[in-house]
Write a protein that holds these residues in place. Structure first.
Motif: not given
Length: 339
Positions: A70-77
């Motif tokens: 989720v944290a990685l996805g937040a960075y990407v988004l």
């Protein structure tokens, strides 16, 4: 572009108030991959050996791996939508929202460990200490490596830009102005405000804690025959994880709700705006729009107000201010009388 459109464009500016943390993003991905591999090994071994502490460590890694995803996805988004006009004050809070979600997941993990540990205290289970001990050592080493990787990603990369000034005179008594800059932040505070990276770091620390407690429990069971020590240290780990979850949740919730008081910055802004002895502040709204960047909306009144650009000039030295909106109004009866 027509002359009219060009003139309008002069008053428009980027609302990217945070440059992100590409180093943190890359290392979060590396930690996620390492965690997933170790998770499979620990859960399998813990199940075969019957170790509650080792199973707890493995399942923690599973839930933490999900949180890291989720944290990685937040960075990407946040990076992908950085210039999306739907986000009036930038996308940084996508990362903060992910951190809040991680705190909830971490709290649930603590509860699950406590419940299972209490069950094991009531009905002790035999443990294959020799195999479980060495797998716990591997888990601890992996967690320390992950913690080191994340620690090295704290500084990230700050983007520095030049402030943009726009002064709009709507009428004689009502003036708005905007000032924008991006990434005018102090790098040494960057790590403290990357709540997304902090969330990943806390998950890794929780894994490291359960690994250490697993080693203590397995050593006690092997040398002293204290089978009860295994679930007992599970309870200790659950309490520690719950404390970390509450602290992370409180910090991210305050940011999401714009409930972060910054009295020093507020006082600095107030002092600058009122430096002429005539101006008074009617309203002052201050909130965070990036790791180290803040936005401010101020309404000032004066018997003989200066031009909006003058008030912006008084705030130009405050690097943390990435977005400034000043409303200036005339108030003859508000004149400051000095004794």
């Amino acid at each position: 572009m027509s002359t009219h459109q060009h003139d309008i464009a002069h008053f428009q500016h980027s609302h990217v108030f945070d440059a992100g943390n590409p180093t943190g993003e890359r290392r979060t991905l590396a930690v996620l991959l390492i965690t997933l591999i170790t998770m499979v090994v620990e859960i399998t071994t813990g199940w075969l050996t019957g170790s509650m502490a080792l199973l707890a460590d493995g399942w923690h890694m599973g839930t933490h791996a999900a949180a890291m995803g989720v944290a990685l996805g937040a960075y990407v988004l946040a990076r992908r939508w950085a210039r999306d006009p739907r986000f009036s004050f930038g996308t940084w809070k996508i990362e903060v929202l992910a951190a809040f979600g991680s705190s909830v997941a971490l709290g649930l993990v603590g509860v699950a460990i406590a419940v299972e540990s209490l069950a094991r205290l009531y009905r002790p289970t035999a443990i294959d200490t020799s195999t479980a001990f060495w797998v716990a050592v591997v888990g601890m080493v992996v967690n320390l490596i992950c913690a080191w990787l994340l620690h090295g990603a704290e500084s990230g990369h700050a983007h520095h830009g030049h402030p943009h000034h726009d002064d709009h005179d709507h009428d004689q008594h009502h003036v708005h102005a905007h000032e924008h800059g991006h990434g005018q932040a102090h790098d040494h505070h960057h790590a403290a405000r990357d709540l997304n990276l902090r969330a990943v770091y806390v998950h890794v620390l929780a894994d490291a804690l359960t690994s250490v407690l697993a080693l203590v429990a397995l050593a006690g069971a092997a040398t002293l025959g204290w089978i009860w020590l295994d679930p007992a240290v599970g309870l200790v780990g659950a309490v520690m994880i719950a404390i970390w979850a509450v602290n992370l949740g409180r910090a991210s919730a305050h940011t999401l709700l714009d409930a972060e008081p910054n009295p020093n910055l507020r006082e600095q802004i107030a002092h600058a705006l009122q430096s002429d002895g005539d101006t008074q502040i009617a309203e002052l709204h201050l909130w965070r729009v990036g790791r180290d960047n803040w936005a401010v909306i101020a309404s000032v009144v004066a018997s003989r107000p200066a031009d909006a650009a003058v008030y912006h000039g008084r705030l130009a030295h405050i690097a943390e201010l990435a977005h400034v909106n000043v409303e200036v109004q005339v108030c003859p009866s508000c004149a400051v009388h000095h004794a």
